[in-house]
Scaffold this active site. Structure first.
Site, PDB file in Angstrom:
ATOM      1  N   GLY A  16       0.813  -1.216   0.000  1.00 26.00           N
ATOM      2  CA  GLY A  16       0.000   0.000   0.000  1.00 26.00           C
ATOM      3  C   GLY A  16       0.845   1.265   0.000  1.00 26.00           C
ATOM      4  O   GLY A  16       1.837   1.347   0.708  1.00 26.00           O
ATOM      5  N   SER A  17       0.454   2.269  -0.779  1.00 23.25           N
ATOM      6  CA  SER A  17       1.277   3.457  -0.919  1.00 23.25           C
ATOM      7  C   SER A  17       0.474   4.569  -1.591  1.00 23.25           C
ATOM      8  O   SER A  17      -0.729   4.443  -1.803  1.00 23.25           O
ATOM      9  CB  SER A  17       2.530   3.126  -1.739  1.00 23.25           C
ATOM     10  OG  SER A  17       2.175   2.403  -2.906  1.00 23.25           O
ATOM     11  N   ARG A  18       1.167   5.659  -1.952  1.00 23.02           N
ATOM     12  CA  ARG A  18       0.487   6.789  -2.566  1.00 23.02           C
ATOM     13  C   ARG A  18       1.400   7.440  -3.598  1.00 23.02           C
ATOM     14  O   ARG A  18       2.627   7.469  -3.438  1.00 23.02           O
ATOM     15  CB  ARG A  18       0.100   7.810  -1.495  1.00 23.02           C
ATOM     16  CG  ARG A  18      -0.817   8.902  -1.987  1.00 23.02           C
ATOM     17  CD  ARG A  18      -1.436   9.641  -0.816  1.00 23.02           C
ATOM     18  NE  ARG A  18      -0.502  10.555  -0.181  1.00 23.02           N
ATOM     19  CZ  ARG A  18      -0.710  11.101   1.024  1.00 23.02           C
ATOM     20  NH1 ARG A  18      -1.787  10.774   1.717  1.00 23.02           N
ATOM     21  NH2 ARG A  18       0.155  11.939   1.524  1.00 23.02           N
TER      22      ARG A  18
END
Length: 202
Positions: free
Chosen positions: A173-175
């Site tokens: 998960g990341s952005r």
């Protein structure tokens, strides 16, 4: 069509191979289960995506949900920032959104906070890459999340990139944020977009 499904980080195959060898040697079924789980996890989280080039547009470098869209003033120019949240199930390889050159890259160490809200992750580990399209700067920022603690870059300063070239990868998960000169947008907050989705016309 660029960026078909490829496992970009071969190091992730080390654990499946080692555990498979242990299964062959010991005949312990637990090792083969671990090998299969780690192999499937590696393929799931490090798979690539199909990128359909759309000349004359700015395309999304990442897949995920648009958390927020902001307009700010930078050097007396109106700039738009699009923030994209990548869940555990999204493609975690990022792609070049247009033909350009890499002007600069800035890595910053940080904490590993959650990134699924737009006010989270401000102090997280991040890699900011500035691309030059003519005289316009396109800024892409890869932000590591609570689980993702590895940012991998496939490019270097002064590289010449083609639309759809793989730029980097964030595990789990990341952005990703992308900033550019303000134009009418093809997307809005809350949209679920894919790699290569058209953000705006250049």
């Amino acid at each position: 069509m660029r960026g078909n499904y490829i496992l970009y980080n071969p190091r992730l195959l080390i654990i499946p191979v080692v555990t498979f060898v242990l299964f062959v040697v010991t005949r312990n079924v637990n090792w083969i289960l671990i090998s299969m789980i780690t192999l499937l996890s590696g393929v799931c989280f490090c798979r690539g995506a199909c990128f359909n080039p759309e000349p004359g547009t700015l395309q999304s470098p990442a897949s995920g949900e648009i958390l927020d869209i902001k307009t700010i003033m930078v050097d007396q120019k109106e700039r738009t920032t699009i923030m994209i949240y990548l869940s555990l199930l999204d493609v975690h390889v990022q792609y070049c959104p247009l033909d350009c050159t890499v002007k600069s890259m800035l890595y910053r160490k940080g904490v590993f906070d959650f990134v699924f809200e737009n006010d989270k992750g401000l102090n997280n580990e991040k890699l900011t890459t500035t691309l030059m399209y003519g005289d316009e700067e396109i800024v892409i920022c890869q932000v590591a999340g609570k689980i993702a603690k590895t940012i991998v870059s496939f490019v270097h300063e002064n590289d010449t990139l083609k639309r759809g070239d793989p730029m980097g990868q964030i595990l789990l998960g990341s952005r990703v944020t992308i900033q550019f000169n303000t134009r009418p947008l093809n997307v809005k907050k809350g949209d679920i977009i894919s790699v290569g989705s058209v953000l705006c016309t250049l």
